[in-house]
Motif scaffolding. Sequence first.
Motif, PDB file in Angstrom:
ATOM      1  N   TRP A   1      -6.611  -3.842   5.984  1.00 11.19           N
ATOM      2  CA  TRP A   1      -7.533  -3.846   7.146  1.00 11.19           C
ATOM      3  C   TRP A   1      -8.245  -5.025   7.547  1.00 11.19           C
ATOM      4  O   TRP A   1      -8.639  -5.070   8.763  1.00 11.19           O
ATOM      5  CB  TRP A   1      -8.635  -2.764   6.828  1.00 11.19           C
TER       6      TRP A   1
ATOM      7  N   LEU B   1       0.883  -1.145  -0.284  1.00 12.24           N
ATOM      8  CA  LEU B   1       0.053   0.271  -0.172  1.00 12.24           C
ATOM      9  C   LEU B   1       0.820   1.105   0.022  1.00 12.24           C
ATOM     10  O   LEU B   1       0.605   2.149  -1.086  1.00 12.24           O
ATOM     11  CB  LEU B   1      -0.872  -0.027   1.335  1.00 12.24           C
TER      12      LEU B   1
ATOM     13  N   ARG C   1      -5.145  -2.532   0.201  1.00 13.37           N
ATOM     14  CA  ARG C   1      -5.979  -1.740   1.181  1.00 13.37           C
ATOM     15  C   ARG C   1      -6.947  -2.777   2.009  1.00 13.37           C
ATOM     16  O   ARG C   1      -6.907  -2.693   3.314  1.00 13.37           O
ATOM     17  CB  ARG C   1      -6.622  -0.636   0.617  1.00 13.37           C
ATOM     18  N   ARG C   2      -7.930  -3.503   1.160  1.00 15.15           N
ATOM     19  CA  ARG C   2      -8.630  -4.197   1.731  1.00 15.15           C
ATOM     20  C   ARG C   2      -8.070  -5.457   2.662  1.00 15.15           C
ATOM     21  O   ARG C   2      -8.537  -5.807   3.747  1.00 15.15           O
ATOM     22  CB  ARG C   2      -9.477  -4.932   0.571  1.00 15.15           C
TER      23      ARG C   2
END
Length: 156
Positions: free
Chosen positions: A127, A31, A123-124
Amino acid sequence: MYQGLLHLHNFGRWVVIILLLVAIFKAASGLAGNKPFTNGDKKIGLFLMISAHIMLLVGLYQWFVGPWGFQNIQNLGMKAVMQNNAYRFWAVEHITGMLIGIILITIGRGSAKKDISDIAKHRRSFWFYFIAFIVIVASVPWPFREVARPLFPGMH
């Protein structure tokens, strides 16, 4: 057999935690560096998901067969289990937290297979894995807790 699976489950937590940390680090570096989502990223997620699901199966066996889960609820009743911190942890909190963590890991792994941009995959994944890590670490019976288990199998 129960004792052997308890040791396996105890050891397996380290596998899941280490793979989670590696997956979180890879997603964060991907990221931050705007890197492509590589086969290595996919494989870490796959190994993480497989190890988490194996620990789930071992844990479910322990919950149903062992003295702290389902048998405790059957013998004492749900009201008595919920009134005792240790009984509640093993019968409800541990299994619920781990199920949530494993679901998050599975969703994070699934997001890597979607047809979205690499940055969105990182990103997914980051998280979902990060939140799963927090939930799992909070649900582990660390030695400093009232419901302690040793850090490694066979240690007391």
